[in-house]
Write an enzyme that holds these catalytic residues in place. Structure first.
Site, PDB file in Angstrom:
ATOM      1  N   HIS A 113       0.879  -1.161   0.000  1.00  0.00           N
ATOM      2  CA  HIS A 113       0.000   0.000   0.000  1.00  0.00           C
ATOM      3  C   HIS A 113       0.919   1.214   0.000  1.00  0.00           C
ATOM      4  O   HIS A 113       1.624   1.458   0.977  1.00  0.00           O
ATOM      5  CB  HIS A 113      -0.880  -0.043   1.253  1.00  0.00           C
ATOM      6  CG  HIS A 113      -1.742   1.156   1.458  1.00  0.00           C
ATOM      7  ND1 HIS A 113      -3.115   1.113   1.334  1.00  0.00           N
ATOM      8  CD2 HIS A 113      -1.447   2.437   1.806  1.00  0.00           C
ATOM      9  CE1 HIS A 113      -3.627   2.303   1.583  1.00  0.00           C
ATOM     10  NE2 HIS A 113      -2.627   3.123   1.884  1.00  0.00           N
ATOM     11  N   GLY A 171     -13.076   3.349   1.798  1.00  0.00           N
ATOM     12  CA  GLY A 171     -13.313   1.993   1.319  1.00  0.00           C
ATOM     13  C   GLY A 171     -14.627   1.814   0.606  1.00  0.00           C
ATOM     14  O   GLY A 171     -15.646   2.413   0.976  1.00  0.00           O
ATOM     15  N   ASP A 173     -10.145  -4.778  -4.056  1.00  0.00           N
ATOM     16  CA  ASP A 173      -9.978  -4.041  -2.796  1.00  0.00           C
ATOM     17  C   ASP A 173     -11.328  -3.927  -2.081  1.00  0.00           C
ATOM     18  O   ASP A 173     -11.673  -2.879  -1.532  1.00  0.00           O
ATOM     19  CB  ASP A 173      -9.367  -2.661  -3.030  1.00  0.00           C
ATOM     20  CG  ASP A 173      -8.857  -2.008  -1.739  1.00  0.00           C
ATOM     21  OD1 ASP A 173      -8.810  -2.694  -0.706  1.00  0.00           O
ATOM     22  OD2 ASP A 173      -8.522  -0.809  -1.772  1.00  0.00           O
TER      23      ASP A 173
END
Length: 474
Positions: free
Chosen positions: A213, A375, A355
């Site tokens: 990340h 998210g 993801d």
């Protein structure tokens, strides 16, 4: 860190050590082998086997028994796939199942049900759980949850550092022996370059990637992409350079160590360019891109609802600063979406992943945009979004299947990604033209945090088989 394998893996870019001895499939409930199927009249697309034609597929004893015409099997269930695509099961190397520790967001059962509904038959689960997947004990506990609840094949990605705190390395060799298919502190960047170098050196020995990340926390203090739209909305932004600086650092460390670097969720065109340059120099690097970074830009945060790079997409408007558009890395510019597509077509970026990052409605919508968690939910939307790009001529069907199935299977040396005779029967039937409206109560995931709510998509999974066992049917 434990003993090393007798032989070191190849360091050629994109190659992988044989993971056959380490498949984390003691769960998935794929144990029965008494179902036979004949999937008739669908368009079989299998780039690994070089097949793109209408064909019957016969499944017996959990494996593909025959590909051709007029297939038969004793006691078989017939599936009429006329007008549909028959594809190898999809492989998602980047999923947040929130298990253990956050069942209000997602559980092993709900997350893998969402995977099956989206056409994914193999997924990798990320380690930012409570506790983190940083020890043999936590992997054993995860294995028990898989055994009880999982509907698809689940492989764990272990943490790079203890507690994902970025200070102390895990026992990499022990975690590989326990089934880890990679290492990541995803959700955070491993800021200590020495620790990252050590992780990549372990990767070179053990043949598992370090899945990074890339985010400079000192620059990434905003809540959306920094640019014209963030200024118009008077919202603090996250510059593209916050991602690109860490990509450049990690590429340098991979070059030094000879380890396998896998760059997660690339979101900027320049980030893709850095990866392409490193590949040309011989650095062992692979990369993934998410469907939302190919089909949504930062104008979605301002309220636009029109898929990027999709010619026939109908547009609409929504209220600005919808927390369901808040993702990390953020939705970037329209120009970035085009450059990422080009990198996907060229093979600079080999893999499409989701993801999938579920959050409960109260977490996303019970607080202001700036305070809402990052998210998006992704497992049930990836395939229709990618099919929209195919319809617009941005990607071929063969490339879609390769990037979502063949390539991840090939990179991790998984027994997946093909429906050639003898292969395990991880198979999906997809109606590419079926229209459906995204509604929270119709999804398998517990958390419908997506800006696609209320929008109409085309492309629907009709059947998912995992090892010949039915895991989803619409």
């Amino acid at each position: 860190m434990g003993s090393e394998p007798a032989e070191s893996p190849s360091r050629a870019s994109g190659s992988a050590t044989d993971l056959g001895a380490f498949f984390f499939v003691r769960g998935t409930s794929v144990t029965r082998r008494d179902q036979s199927w004949v999937v008739r009249g669908g368009r079989l697309i299998d780039p690994v086997a070089g097949v793109d034609r209408v064909a019957d597929v016969v499944v017996e004893d959990g494996r593909v028994a025959e590909v051709g015409g007029g297939g038969e099997a004793n006691g078989a269930r017939d599936i009429d796939a006329a007008g549909c695509l028959v594809l190898p099961g999809l492989v998602d190397v980047h999923v947040h199942l929130r298990d253990p520790g956050q069942p209000w967001k997602e559980t092993m059962g709900s997350g893998t049900a969402a995977a099956a509904a989206g056409g994914f038959t193999t997924i990798f689960c990320m380690p930012n759980t409570e506790p983190a997947l940083d020890s043999e004990e936590t992997l054993r506990g995860l294995g028990a949850a898989i055994e009880r609840e999982a509907r698809v094949r689940v492989h764990p990605v272990a943490a790079i550092s203890r507690g994902r705190a970025g200070a102390e390395a895990v026992d990499y060799a022990a975690l590989v022996a326990a089934g880890a298919v990679g290492f990541s502190d995803d959700g955070d960047t491993t800021a200590d370059s020495g620790l990252m170098r050590g992780a990549l050196a372990a990767s070179a020995r053990l043949g598992r990637p370090v899945m990074v990340h890339c985010e400079d926390k000192g620059l990434a203090r905003g809540v959306m992409h920094e640019g014209e739209v963030s200024r118009r909305l008077t919202v603090e932004g996250i510059p593209a350079e916050a991602e690109e600086i860490v990509i450049a650092r990690d590429l340098a460390l991979a070059r030094m160590s000879g380890g396998w670097l896998h760059v997660c969720h690339v979101s900027t065109g320049r980030g893709a360019d850095l990866i392409a340059a490193a590949k040309r120099e011989g650095t062992r690097v692979t990369a993934e891109v998410m469907p939302h970074h190919l089909t949504m830009d930062d104008e979605w945060v301002a309220g636009r609802r029109q898929l990027m790079n999709v010619e026939d997409a109908a547009g609409s408007e929504a209220a600005p600063l919808d927390p369901d558009t808040k993702v990390n890395p953020p939705l970037r510019t329209a120009a970035d979406t085009r450059r990422l597509l080009a990198a996907l077509r060229s093979g600079t970026i080999e893999v499409v992943a989701t993801d999938h990052a579920p959050h409960a409605a109260a977490e996303k919508h019970g607080r202001p945009f700036a305070a809402a968690p990052f998210g998006l939910s992704g497992l049930e939307f990836a395939l229709p979004l990618m099919l929209a790009l195919v319809r617009s001529g941005q990607l071929s069907l063969a490339d879609l299947v390769d990037r979502m199935s063949g390539a991840p299977a090939r990179l991790w040396n998984l027994p997946a990604g093909t429906l050639a005779p003898g292969a395990q029967a991880d198979l999906i039937v997809v109606d590419p033209e079926a229209s459906w409206t995204v509604a929270a109560d119709a999804l398998a995931t517990k958390s419908a945090n997506t800006p696609l709510l209320g929008m109409t998509l085309r492309g629907k999974v009709r059947l998912t088989l995992v090892g010949g066992e039915e895991r989803y049917r619409a």
